[in-house]
Design a protein around this motif. Structure first.
Motif, PDB file in Angstrom:
ATOM      1  N   CYS A 124       0.003   1.086  11.282  1.00  0.00           N
ATOM      2  CA  CYS A 124       0.376  -0.160  10.315  1.00  0.00           C
ATOM      3  C   CYS A 124       1.398  -0.061   9.099  1.00  0.00           C
ATOM      4  CB  CYS A 124      -1.130  -0.675   9.522  1.00  0.00           C
ATOM      5  SG  CYS A 124      -2.209  -1.101  10.741  1.00  0.00           S
ATOM      6  N   ILE A 125       1.406   1.263   8.664  1.00  0.00           N
ATOM      7  CA  ILE A 125       2.299   1.499   7.576  1.00  0.00           C
ATOM      8  C   ILE A 125       3.618   1.806   8.154  1.00  0.00           C
ATOM      9  CG2 ILE A 125       2.896   3.233   5.955  1.00  0.00           C
ATOM     10  CD1 ILE A 125       0.051   3.511   5.432  1.00  0.00           C
ATOM     11  N   GLU A 126       3.766   2.699   9.069  1.00  0.00           N
ATOM     12  CA  GLU A 126       5.282   3.032   9.742  1.00  0.00           C
ATOM     13  C   GLU A 126       5.885   2.002  10.779  1.00  0.00           C
ATOM     14  OE1 GLU A 126       6.058   7.103  10.860  1.00  0.00           O
ATOM     15  OE2 GLU A 126       6.369   7.421   8.774  1.00  0.00           O
ATOM     16  N   ARG A 127       4.917   1.320  11.601  1.00  0.00           N
ATOM     17  CA  ARG A 127       5.291   0.295  12.290  1.00  0.00           C
ATOM     18  C   ARG A 127       6.612   0.369  13.436  1.00  0.00           C
ATOM     19  NH1 ARG A 127       2.668  -3.756   9.688  1.00  0.00           N
ATOM     20  NH2 ARG A 127       3.738  -5.404  11.109  1.00  0.00           N
ATOM     21  N   GLU A 128       6.383   1.724  13.949  1.00  0.00           N
ATOM     22  CA  GLU A 128       7.447   2.018  14.740  1.00  0.00           C
ATOM     23  C   GLU A 128       6.984   2.197  16.217  1.00  0.00           C
ATOM     24  OE1 GLU A 128      10.032   4.987  12.911  1.00  0.00           O
ATOM     25  OE2 GLU A 128      10.586   3.577  11.486  1.00  0.00           O
ATOM     26  N   GLY A 129       5.721   2.028  16.394  1.00  0.00           N
ATOM     27  CA  GLY A 129       5.017   2.580  17.524  1.00  0.00           C
ATOM     28  C   GLY A 129       4.839   3.953  17.871  1.00  0.00           C
ATOM     29  N   GLU A 130       5.304   4.947  16.812  1.00  0.00           N
ATOM     30  CA  GLU A 130       5.153   6.216  17.148  1.00  0.00           C
ATOM     31  C   GLU A 130       3.714   6.797  17.548  1.00  0.00           C
ATOM     32  OE1 GLU A 130       6.082  10.326  14.667  1.00  0.00           O
ATOM     33  OE2 GLU A 130       6.596   8.326  13.643  1.00  0.00           O
ATOM     34  N   TYR A 131       2.570   6.112  16.986  1.00  0.00           N
ATOM     35  CA  TYR A 131       1.474   6.620  16.840  1.00  0.00           C
ATOM     36  C   TYR A 131       0.519   5.888  18.015  1.00  0.00           C
ATOM     37  CZ  TYR A 131       3.004   8.167  12.602  1.00  0.00           C
ATOM     38  OH  TYR A 131       3.734   8.795  11.632  1.00  0.00           O
ATOM     39  N   LEU A 132       0.960   4.845  18.770  1.00  0.00           N
ATOM     40  CA  LEU A 132       0.111   4.122  19.889  1.00  0.00           C
ATOM     41  C   LEU A 132      -0.420   5.102  20.633  1.00  0.00           C
ATOM     42  CD1 LEU A 132       2.197   0.725  19.555  1.00  0.00           C
ATOM     43  CD2 LEU A 132      -0.265   1.520  18.594  1.00  0.00           C
ATOM     44  N   PRO A 185       2.010   3.038  -6.774  1.00  0.00           N
ATOM     45  CA  PRO A 185       1.886   4.551  -7.396  1.00  0.00           C
ATOM     46  C   PRO A 185       0.453   5.061  -7.096  1.00  0.00           C
ATOM     47  CG  PRO A 185       3.135   3.083  -8.729  1.00  0.00           C
ATOM     48  CD  PRO A 185       2.522   2.006  -7.537  1.00  0.00           C
ATOM     49  N   ILE A 186      -0.475   4.160  -6.948  1.00  0.00           N
ATOM     50  CA  ILE A 186      -1.896   4.755  -6.865  1.00  0.00           C
ATOM     51  C   ILE A 186      -2.005   5.403  -5.298  1.00  0.00           C
ATOM     52  CG2 ILE A 186      -4.263   4.334  -7.014  1.00  0.00           C
ATOM     53  CD1 ILE A 186      -3.513   1.881  -8.999  1.00  0.00           C
ATOM     54  N   THR A 187      -1.609   4.426  -4.396  1.00  0.00           N
ATOM     55  CA  THR A 187      -1.985   5.058  -2.956  1.00  0.00           C
ATOM     56  C   THR A 187      -0.521   5.925  -2.537  1.00  0.00           C
ATOM     57  OG1 THR A 187      -1.016   2.947  -2.434  1.00  0.00           O
ATOM     58  CG2 THR A 187      -3.351   2.996  -2.753  1.00  0.00           C
ATOM     59  N   GLU A 188       0.397   5.705  -2.922  1.00  0.00           N
ATOM     60  CA  GLU A 188       1.578   6.617  -2.321  1.00  0.00           C
ATOM     61  C   GLU A 188       1.436   7.734  -2.126  1.00  0.00           C
ATOM     62  OE1 GLU A 188       5.299   8.837  -1.999  1.00  0.00           O
ATOM     63  OE2 GLU A 188       4.036   8.572  -3.830  1.00  0.00           O
ATOM     64  N   PRO A 189       0.825   8.819  -2.757  1.00  0.00           N
ATOM     65  CA  PRO A 189       0.596  10.291  -2.549  1.00  0.00           C
ATOM     66  C   PRO A 189      -0.420  10.266  -1.284  1.00  0.00           C
ATOM     67  CG  PRO A 189       0.454   9.800  -4.939  1.00  0.00           C
ATOM     68  CD  PRO A 189       0.494   8.591  -4.309  1.00  0.00           C
ATOM     69  N   ALA A 190      -1.508   9.507  -1.318  1.00  0.00           N
ATOM     70  CA  ALA A 190      -2.197   9.375  -0.186  1.00  0.00           C
ATOM     71  C   ALA A 190      -1.662   8.997   1.120  1.00  0.00           C
ATOM     72  CB  ALA A 190      -3.690   8.758  -0.595  1.00  0.00           C
ATOM     73  N   VAL A 191      -0.747   7.922   0.759  1.00  0.00           N
ATOM     74  CA  VAL A 191       0.035   7.659   2.157  1.00  0.00           C
ATOM     75  C   VAL A 191       0.699   8.897   2.785  1.00  0.00           C
ATOM     76  CG1 VAL A 191       1.705   5.982   2.944  1.00  0.00           C
ATOM     77  CG2 VAL A 191       0.066   5.231   1.721  1.00  0.00           C
ATOM     78  N   ARG A 192       1.493   9.510   2.033  1.00  0.00           N
ATOM     79  CA  ARG A 192       2.228  10.623   2.471  1.00  0.00           C
ATOM     80  C   ARG A 192       1.484  11.457   3.127  1.00  0.00           C
ATOM     81  NH1 ARG A 192       4.418  10.999  -2.893  1.00  0.00           N
ATOM     82  NH2 ARG A 192       3.519  12.905  -3.027  1.00  0.00           N
ATOM     83  N   VAL A 219       0.846  -1.175   0.150  1.00  0.00           N
ATOM     84  CA  VAL A 219       0.001   0.199   0.039  1.00  0.00           C
ATOM     85  C   VAL A 219       1.013   1.304  -0.063  1.00  0.00           C
ATOM     86  CG1 VAL A 219      -1.640   1.413   1.370  1.00  0.00           C
ATOM     87  CG2 VAL A 219      -2.100  -1.165   0.944  1.00  0.00           C
ATOM     88  N   ALA A 220       1.829   1.009   0.675  1.00  0.00           N
ATOM     89  CA  ALA A 220       2.703   2.414   0.956  1.00  0.00           C
ATOM     90  C   ALA A 220       3.435   2.663  -0.268  1.00  0.00           C
ATOM     91  CB  ALA A 220       3.632   2.432   2.016  1.00  0.00           C
ATOM     92  N   THR A 231      -8.337  10.228   3.274  1.00  0.00           N
ATOM     93  CA  THR A 231      -7.670   8.930   3.256  1.00  0.00           C
ATOM     94  C   THR A 231      -8.367   8.071   4.274  1.00  0.00           C
ATOM     95  OG1 THR A 231      -5.655   9.910   2.423  1.00  0.00           O
ATOM     96  CG2 THR A 231      -5.503   7.967   3.342  1.00  0.00           C
ATOM     97  N   ALA A 232      -8.767   7.083   4.080  1.00  0.00           N
ATOM     98  CA  ALA A 232      -9.083   5.915   5.142  1.00  0.00           C
ATOM     99  C   ALA A 232      -8.817   4.795   4.713  1.00  0.00           C
ATOM    100  CB  ALA A 232     -10.531   5.988   4.977  1.00  0.00           C
ATOM    101  N   LEU A 233      -8.916   3.611   5.454  1.00  0.00           N
ATOM    102  CA  LEU A 233      -8.220   2.299   5.388  1.00  0.00           C
ATOM    103  C   LEU A 233      -8.630   1.647   4.158  1.00  0.00           C
ATOM    104  CD1 LEU A 233      -8.346   0.683   8.858  1.00  0.00           C
ATOM    105  CD2 LEU A 233      -6.368   1.197   7.535  1.00  0.00           C
ATOM    106  N   ARG A 234      -9.970   1.526   3.702  1.00  0.00           N
ATOM    107  CA  ARG A 234     -10.614   0.942   2.608  1.00  0.00           C
ATOM    108  C   ARG A 234     -10.490   1.953   1.259  1.00  0.00           C
ATOM    109  NH1 ARG A 234     -13.378  -0.002   7.154  1.00  0.00           N
ATOM    110  NH2 ARG A 234     -14.342  -2.183   7.056  1.00  0.00           N
ATOM    111  N   ASN A 235     -10.076   3.070   1.591  1.00  0.00           N
ATOM    112  CA  ASN A 235      -9.950   3.703   0.238  1.00  0.00           C
ATOM    113  C   ASN A 235      -8.380   3.398  -0.214  1.00  0.00           C
ATOM    114  OD1 ASN A 235     -12.220   5.241   0.288  1.00  0.00           O
ATOM    115  ND2 ASN A 235     -11.336   6.798   1.333  1.00  0.00           N
ATOM    116  N   LEU A 236      -7.620   3.443   0.774  1.00  0.00           N
ATOM    117  CA  LEU A 236      -6.373   2.802   0.394  1.00  0.00           C
ATOM    118  C   LEU A 236      -6.350   1.486  -0.113  1.00  0.00           C
ATOM    119  CD1 LEU A 236      -4.181   4.239   3.631  1.00  0.00           C
ATOM    120  CD2 LEU A 236      -4.075   5.111   1.075  1.00  0.00           C
TER     121      LEU A 236
END
Length: 620
Positions: free
Chosen positions: A106-114, A46-53, A42-43, A358-363
């Motif tokens: 889920c994308i960065e996976r470093e615990g920064e947002y928990l 090319p379709i979703t990368e701008p939205a992920v940023r 997902v990250a 952006t939302a989970l299902r959109n990505l």
């Protein structure tokens, strides 16, 4: 089996059938945190990368900001002033923050947002109520503030079920990454506020109500999704799904046989996108055994945007609708791909690529749409019998061509406006003459004795006749009769006499529309009773762009073009134009974020007949 007009196979599902289907290995159409390769794809897609940023930037901003405080006085604002957003905006932003933080983790996976996610979710669990102030019943509040209710009196409503689904999905997706006390708290609050009241109450007004059907689909998505994610008892889950399946039949029954919803595209999208997301949940969870897409009407409902579009992204603003409402990307993409509706799937992907939030299902779902799928040209002429919408195009292959949309129907529809006979003249992707559509929803709109005091709901705010000083009445009995609808040449004729009170003294009121390559004609003819108070027929036109008197007729000037309006009957018309500044509040829930629209209203008056010829051009 529910007593509804459409064929509805899910009405035959039994609790035993559902429980057996739920024995399939647990899976859902969203991946869990452990599926690292899915989130990596997902990250990097090319379709979703701008939205992920953009999503990650939003998530980092949330980490740096405190959770929005929502004081009791914010809840009181609706009671005191009728303004919704002082409470709704921060409440919705809390829910949106949870979605953003889950996806970011889920994308960065470093615990920064928990920790930030913990703060937001915990704050939501501490809210006194998940029922918005505009929705809460009088017996659930005291002088405007919510009170504690026993389970048998708790409401299950739109905001609450969406909160429940959001929190439950966070538990499913992140699992052990979440603080265990938060998981326990979410389970307790969703059970207490949403699941148990749904199980124990059969008198929830939206289960079978013929009005506002979108709440049926939205609420069932939230309840069932929360139950599937959080309950460990498959028998309870099966009973909840069975109850939902029975009552969702009434949601689909709000559509006519052509898939038309009287409330327009905005409410179509809100309700249907939740129905579709629930269909995806059940299909995945039961390995395809439980299929909410099985009712034949679903494919007609899915074609509604194609049938009624005026030009790309624009639709008739009838009833409580906006002309540019937006379509939920994920639901349109998933359903379009699943049933092979290329037009709908492409609309979903385009909405996502155009910057839809952006939302989970959109990505996850929008990138499944093939690159070569595209939005299809509209059909030439459409008549949607039931709600009686008629849309005709001078050239269906030309996105800038002249389009005429008109409606019959009744004045007892869901989110009703007194608008039988309303119409839109659209050219160069712009509505020069139009229906005003939706305005900001204030408390006075909830009550029949004040709802039609507002310009956008009363008939004098619509392009419909004004007869002997009388506007249209409200109620199911005030209805238009379709006399004719034709495709070649395109024409649509109604009798509007029954839309007016008896005191107006009108026996017949025929309104005929026709469209040619370069013009639209409108012809109103009235016959009066012997005791009619007068013989005065006014054909009303409304617009958000200026209307001026000129050369014995009218000119309406938009951003992309103009239309000349010639009066062909009577020969000596009375013509009046009103500029109504700041007449329609169309956005901005809060007092410091208000936006108003000027309205121009023209009246062309005769005795028994008024005929107009409307000729748009690309000159400004």
């Amino acid at each position: 089996m529910p007593d509804v007009s459409h064929e509805y196979p899910p009405g035959e599902w039994t609790v035993d059938d559902i429980q057996a289907a739920l024995s399939a290995p647990e899976q859902y159409p969203v991946p869990q945190y452990e599926e690292a390769e899915v989130w990596e794809s997902v990250a990097n897609d090319p379709i979703t990368e701008p939205a992920v940023r953009e999503l990650l930037s939003d998530a980092r901003d949330l980490v740096d900001q405190p959770v929005p405080r929502i004081p009791a006085t914010a809840y009181l604002e609706y009671e005191r002033t009728g303004t919704r957003g002082v409470y709704e905006d921060p409440a919705n932003s809390r829910k949106g923050a949870v979605n953003t933080l889950v996806a970011a983790e889920c994308i960065e996976r470093e615990g920064e947002y928990l920790d930030t996610l913990l703060d937001y979710a915990w704050a939501i669990c501490e809210e006194t109520t998940w029922t918005m102030p505009a929705i809460i019943r009088d017996d659930q509040k005291l002088d405007g503030l919510p009170t504690t209710q026993p389970v048998e009196n708790r409401e299950v409503g739109i905001h609450g079920v969406n909160v429940a689904a959001t929190l439950a999905e966070a538990v499913y997706v992140l699992g052990d990454e979440l603080h265990p006390a938060l998981v326990e708290r979410i389970r307790e609050e969703v059970e207490r506020r949403i699941v148990r009241p749904y199980e124990e109450r059969d008198d929830l007004w939206w289960l079978t109500a013929p009005t506002m059907p979108n709440q049926n689909a939205v609420n069932h998505f939230g309840v069932v999704t929360a139950a599937l994610y959080l309950l460990d008892d498959t028998e309870r889950q099966a009973e909840i799904v069975a109850k939902a399946a029975r009552h969702l039949a009434y949601y689909l029954d709000g559509f006519d046989a052509n898939g038309c919803l009287s409330e327009g595209i905005g409410y179509w999208d809100y309700g249907f996108s939740h129905y579709v997301k629930l269909a995806a949940q059940l299909r995945a969870r039961t390995d395809g055994e439980l299929d909410l897409l099985s009712p034949p009407i679903v494919e007609e409902v899915a074609r509604f945007p194609w049938k009624v579009q005026l030009s790309p992204g624009r639709f008739p603003a009838f009833s409580d609708a906006r002309e540019e409402p937006g379509i939920t990307p994920s639901a349109a993409a998933w359903l379009g791909v699943t049933i092979g509706n290329e037009d709908l799937a492409a609309r979903g992907r385009h909405a996502f690529e155009d910057g839809y939030p952006t939302a989970l299902r959109n990505l996850l779902w929008c990138r499944q749409v093939p690159d070569d799928w595209s939005v299809q040209p509209s059909s030439e002429t459409v008549f949607l019998e039931g709600h009686d919408w008629w849309i005709a195009r001078s050239d269906p292959e030309d996105q800038n061509a002249l389009v005429l949309a008109a409606k019959g129907g009744t004045n007892g529809e869901s989110h009703n406006h007194n608008d039988c006979g309303s119409f839109v003249v659209h050219c160069n992707r712009e509505s020069l003459l139009r229906d005003l559509g939706l305005a900001t929803y204030h408390s006075g709109l909830k009550h029949a004795d004040t709802r039609y005091d507002y310009l956008h709901t009363r008939s004098l705010g619509h392009p419909v006749p004004y007869v002997n000083g009388y506007e249209q009445g409200h109620g199911e009995e005030y209805r238009a009769t379709v006399l004719d609808h034709a495709a070649d040449p395109p024409a649509f004729e109604l009798d509007l006499a029954d839309c007016y009170p008896a005191a107006a003294g009108v026996e017949t009121l025929h309104r005929r529309f026709a469209i040619e390559t370069d013009r639209v004609t409108l012809d109103d003819r009235a016959q009066y009773s012997d005791d009619a108070p007068d013989q005065r027929l006014e054909s009303v036109l409304v617009s958000f762009v200026p209307i001026e008197r000129r050369d014995g007729g009218l000119v309406v000037t938009g951003e992309r073009g103009r239309a000349r309006i010639a009066v062909t009957r009577p020969s000596d018309p009375e013509i009046a134009v009103e500029h109504l500044p700041d007449a329609l509040e169309v956005s901005g829930h809060t007092n410091d974020d208000e936006s108003y629209r000027d309205v121009w209203r023209a009246r062309v008056t005769g005795r028994t007949r008024v005929a107009l010829e409307i000729a748009p051009s690309d000159e400004t």
